[in-house]
Design an enzyme around this catalytic site. Structure first.
Site, PDB file in Angstrom:
ATOM      1  CG  ASP A 370      -4.480   0.564   0.746  1.00  0.00           C
ATOM      2  OD1 ASP A 370      -5.646   0.480   1.168  1.00  0.00           O
ATOM      3  OD2 ASP A 370      -3.876   1.648   0.640  1.00  0.00           O
ATOM      4  CD1 TRP A 415      -4.945   1.589   4.120  1.00  0.00           C
ATOM      5  CD2 TRP A 415      -5.860  -0.040   5.341  1.00  0.00           C
ATOM      6  NE1 TRP A 415      -6.289   1.855   4.253  1.00  0.00           N
ATOM      7  CE2 TRP A 415      -6.876   0.878   5.000  1.00  0.00           C
ATOM      8  CE3 TRP A 415      -6.200  -1.154   6.115  1.00  0.00           C
ATOM      9  CZ2 TRP A 415      -8.199   0.715   5.393  1.00  0.00           C
ATOM     10  CZ3 TRP A 415      -7.528  -1.303   6.515  1.00  0.00           C
ATOM     11  CH2 TRP A 415      -8.513  -0.372   6.160  1.00  0.00           C
ATOM     12  NE  ARG A 447     -14.724   1.208   2.174  1.00  0.00           N
ATOM     13  CZ  ARG A 447     -13.454   0.851   2.156  1.00  0.00           C
ATOM     14  NH1 ARG A 447     -12.771   0.768   3.259  1.00  0.00           N
ATOM     15  NH2 ARG A 447     -12.856   0.584   1.039  1.00  0.00           N
ATOM     16  CE  LYS A 480      -3.967   4.963   2.116  1.00  0.00           C
ATOM     17  NZ  LYS A 480      -4.208   4.436   0.777  1.00  0.00           N
ATOM     18  CG  ASP A 482      -8.172   4.742   5.013  1.00  0.00           C
ATOM     19  OD1 ASP A 482      -8.713   5.853   5.037  1.00  0.00           O
ATOM     20  OD2 ASP A 482      -8.246   3.972   4.023  1.00  0.00           O
ATOM     21  CB  CYS A 530      -5.490   7.930   4.525  1.00  0.00           C
ATOM     22  SG  CYS A 530      -6.628   7.460   3.205  1.00  0.00           S
ATOM     23  CB  SER A 531     -10.070  10.504   6.567  1.00  0.00           C
ATOM     24  OG  SER A 531     -11.431  10.295   6.870  1.00  0.00           O
ATOM     25  N   GLY A 532     -10.512   8.171   3.748  1.00  0.00           N
ATOM     26  CA  GLY A 532     -11.203   8.071   2.472  1.00  0.00           C
ATOM     27  C   GLY A 532     -10.661   9.157   1.560  1.00  0.00           C
ATOM     28  N   GLY A 533      -9.314   9.180   1.420  1.00  0.00           N
ATOM     29  CA  GLY A 533      -8.660  10.296   0.736  1.00  0.00           C
ATOM     30  C   GLY A 533      -8.349  11.376   1.747  1.00  0.00           C
ATOM     31  CG  ASP A 552     -10.244   7.626  -1.631  1.00  0.00           C
ATOM     32  OD1 ASP A 552      -9.037   7.412  -1.412  1.00  0.00           O
ATOM     33  OD2 ASP A 552     -11.156   7.137  -0.936  1.00  0.00           O
TER      34      ASP A 552
HETATM   35  C1  DGJ Z   1      -9.695   4.780   1.380  1.00  0.00           C
HETATM   36  C2  DGJ Z   1      -8.327   5.267   0.998  1.00  0.00           C
HETATM   37  O1  DGJ Z   1      -8.356   6.600   0.671  1.00  0.00           O
HETATM   38  C3  DGJ Z   1      -7.816   4.410  -0.132  1.00  0.00           C
HETATM   39  O2  DGJ Z   1      -6.578   4.889  -0.584  1.00  0.00           O
HETATM   40  C4  DGJ Z   1      -7.710   2.988   0.337  1.00  0.00           C
HETATM   41  O3  DGJ Z   1      -6.739   2.904   1.350  1.00  0.00           O
HETATM   42  C5  DGJ Z   1      -9.069   2.518   0.837  1.00  0.00           C
HETATM   43  N1  DGJ Z   1      -9.621   3.419   1.801  1.00  0.00           N
HETATM   44  C6  DGJ Z   1      -8.952   1.149   1.444  1.00  0.00           C
HETATM   45  O4  DGJ Z   1     -10.106   0.767   2.065  1.00  0.00           O
END
Ligand code: DGJ
Length: 733
Positions: A370, A415, A447, A480, A482, A530-533, A552
């Site tokens: 990740d 990631w 962030r 992954k 994100d 994924c986008s912060g979950g 998340d």
């Molecule tokens: C948000 C993701 O949802 C998490 O699983 C992880 O990958 C973090 N970002 C990493 O910054």
């Protein structure tokens, strides 16, 4: 001969889209007005009884030049409303013209029927395998003064209770215009007392089901965060007050788009319902020069006469079969261990190797590295945009570590957060203009990171080249992807001042372009969104990414609500769901390891913890879960889902999945709170063959399908909160 899916009464100008499940009817009425007649359960023939009653209504005006006071575009249910045509409903489209006005008057021009379904270039969309599985009706409306043409596209599939809709606007006039709003669809309902179901939420609290009565007025469910968002998923259902999981009418609308969206539901002065779905008109302003066209994203419209569960099943098979394109869409999804919650940024190759070793022993199939492997990233304040390995953590290179993972028999996932840039990065030093910002203003961090101006080709090209260098090593099996902030400081440096209203949409088109290029260049890499979950969990992303990290929040009990909401629209194989530590790191809740496994097995199972720190007992549980999941994942990932009980309305949550070949059944039941005097509860299964027999793989007891469905089975009486049970039945005859 292939049965026609669309019939047209040329004389009365009535269009009927039909298959064995649904009918959709529209007609051309006075003043060339395209009128909505019906969407719902299949009717064989239509005999004209839905000609809208002509009534003289005060303050609802009439057609220009007409003395007929009983016909008004303000009351007639329509297929597409615009500003300035004596229709006071929220317009589906608003177009600003050279003279400053925004009045349009759309009239029916002609129609076309094509076999199959036209591709929507540059946009994700439902596709067809061959032209005989669907037909498309294109009805063209025109505005004579401007020369604008609106093609309304309706596709009906032969075997699905689905209509897809979108709109193409063509400027065949002489002057440029500005599109200030172009919804992808409108539908008006008469005589229905619907409730809305939406999926609002927040970061770590996505897609929780919300059901509401509709009062007179305009209600909007929307995102203007630049993405489809945690806060409001691009989905809406309209249901009768008595509709349940298994009974009653449900109409579902899912938008195949990952940016700003808006679902408008208006209950008007005479209790008719007017619904628009499309790109949010907030800060949307698209220049359309003479000769140009604009294609909207698509909406999936599903009808169910057997409640919400059937609506969900229709969405699931459509999204899985005809939105997803990845070569992995039908493949068993690998069991993953991800190092995020195990190490956060504090890792190097030597610290990760024991986790890989342990994963191998436990039967886990993929290691996902990740955030924190690139640039000089030791926390979330740097290096986004620098997609080169961080030497300190991987002194012998990333390939060396990937080889190690592969040698242990695991696949290797990586990631990325391709849409972002940190101030503290080489990319920013070299290309400060790549950062999306309004000239003369300081951009806002979130962030401590910033957006790349993805609408620009050179920005996308830079990121594509950086990623390609790593991916072409052939050592990466999975990405992954994100995205950890929403858009702000909206400005595209390549566009003139009067076209800045195109920026939000161009960002999304840029994102799709980048994803498309990667998909084409690296089709053997499984992509997870994924986008912060689950902040960008939508049908648009499913076109590129067959699975998405659901939230998340990895707490099993919160996940019951999140996964239930998600399952209203999206199939189980699209939801990744991991077991993490207890007390849970997001909410502090303590749950049994067994329950965490059972809940995560609802989707694509993985582990989000340090496998080297498990107690002996938990380690045994992982080994058992992995073994069990390998036996059942074909069923849980691709089977038909039935939501039997919801923790929103009871002390239990229960779901059942039946394998595509109907031979196997998984039932999971989670109890919420324990009690000193527990109620005795039963769970009844559904969807089985009442004449077959099913053996419980654990107890080896055999039950008739009719018994499991009518008598049910007692749920275990156990002490302690959040206890769960899973059953695996196999048909034996
Ligand atoms: C948000 C993701 O949802 C998490 O699983 C992880 O990958 C973090 N970002 C990493 O910054």
């Amino acid at each position: 001969m292939v049965e026609k899916l669309i019939t047209v009464d040329q004389k009365k100008k009535i269009f009927h889209l039909h298959n064995s499940k649904i009918s959709y009817l529209l007609s051309v009425e006075d003043g060339g007005t395209l009128c909505h007649l019906y969407f719902g359960k299949r009717v064989n023939d239509y005999h004209g009884q839905l000609r809208y009653p002509r009534v003289d209504r005060g303050f609802s005006g009439n057609l220009p030049g007409s003395l007929e006071r009983r016909f008004s575009r303000d009351t007639l249910p329509k297929e597409y409303s615009t500003a300035g045509e004596m229709d006071y409903h929220t317009p589906a489209a608003i177009v600003r013209q050279k003279d400053g006005s925004n009045a349009l008057f759309l009239t029916y021009k002609d129609y076309q029927i094509v076999d199959g379904k036209p591709d929507l270039k540059g946009l994700p969309h439902a596709w067809v395998k061959n032209n005989s599985e669907a037909q498309t009706l294109i009805v063209t409306l025109e505005d004579k003064k401007t020369g604008l043409l609106f093609d309304l596209l309706y596709t009906i599939y032969r075997d699905r209770a689905v209509i897809t809709r979108s709109v193409k606007v063509r400027n065949e006039g002489k002057e440029p215009v500005k599109l200030e709003k172009v919804a992808s669809m409108q539908i008006d309902f008469v005589g229905r007392d619907f409730e809305t179901i939406t999926l609002p939420g927040a970061h770590a609290h996505e897609r929780t089901i919300d059901r509401n009565h509709i009062n007179q007025g305009i209600h909007a469910y929307q995102s203007h965060r630049g993405t489809s968002s945690h806060q409001m998923n691009p989905f809406l259902a309209l249901v009768d007050p008595e509709t349940t999981e298994f009974n009653g009418d449900a109409y579902g609308f899912a938008f195949v788009y990952s940016g700003n969206h808006k679902f408008e539901v208006e209950k008007d002065q005479i209790e008719q319902l007017h619904v628009n779905v499309g790109i949010n008109d907030f800060d949307f302003n698209w220049q359309l020069k003479a000769g140009q066209s604009f294609q909207t994203p698509e909406v999936l419209m599903v009808y169910s006469d057997h409640g919400l569960n059937q609506m969900s099943q229709t969405f699931h098979s459509l999204i899985h079969d005809r939105i997803m394109r990845s070569k992995f869409k039908d493949s068993l999804r690998p069991i993953v261990v991800n190092n995020w919650e195990a190490t956060y940024f504090d890792f190097d190759e030597e610290k990760l190797k024991p986790i890989v070793d342990e994963a191998k022993k436990l039967g886990i199939e993929m290691f996902v590295l990740d955030d924190g492997w690139f640039g000089h990233r030791d926390d979330d304040n740097s290096s986004l945009g620098d997609w080169q390995v961080f030497d300190k953590k991987f002194p012998q290179g990333l390939g060396h570590f990937a080889d190690y993972v592969h040698e242990q028999g695991l696949k290797f996932g990586l990631w990325f957060e391709p849409e972002m840039i940190s101030y503290n990065s080489n990319l920013y030093k070299e290309h400060p203009d790549y950062l999306m910002q309004v000239p003369g203003r300081q951009p806002s961090p979130s962030r401590n990171q910033y957006l790349l101006d993805l609408g620009r080709k050179e920005v996308r090209q830079n990121i594509f080249e950086q990623m390609s260098k790593i991916l072409s090593s052939g050592k990466i099996d999975y990405i992954k992807w994100d995205m950890n902030r929403h858009l702000s400081d909206i400005y595209e440096a390549d566009l003139p001042a009067d076209r800045q209203g195109e920026t939000y949409h161009r960002y999304v088109l840029g994102l799709y372009d980048l994803l498309e290029k990667l998909d084409q260049a690296f089709p053997d890499i499984l992509l997870e969104g994924c986008s912060g979950g689950g902040g960008r969990f939508d049908a648009g992303m499913a076109y590129y990414e067959p699975q998405i990290w659901c939230s998340d929040d990895s707490d099993a009990i919160d996940r019951l609500f999140i996964q239930e909401g998600t399952s209203l629209v999206y199939p189980q194989s699209m939801m990744t769901s991991h077991v993490s530590v207890s007390p849970n790191e997001q909410n502090g809740r303590i749950t049994p390891f067994k329950t965490r496994g059972i809940v995560a097995m609802w989707g694509d199972l993985g582990y989000e913890l340090d496998l080297t720190k498990l107690s002996h007992e938990d380690r045994e549980s992982v080994a058992k879960q992995v073994k069990e999941y390998k036996k059942i994942r074909q069923i849980t990932q691709f089977g038909k889902l039935y939501r039997l009980k919801s923790a929103r309305t009871s002390n239990q949550c229960a779901w059942e999945v039946i394998s595509p070949d109907q031979n196997e059944v998984i039932l999971s039941v989670v109890k919420m709170m324990a009690s000193g005097q527990p109620a005795i509860t039963k769970t009844k299964l559904v969807g089985l063959d009442e004449n077959r027999h099913y053996e419980d793989q654990d107890s080896h007891l055999v039950y008739g399908g009719d018994e499991l469905m009518n008598l049910g089975i007692y749920d275990p009486v156990e002490q302690g909160d959040f206890k769960a049970q899973m059953y695996h039945f196999k048909a034996i005859d």
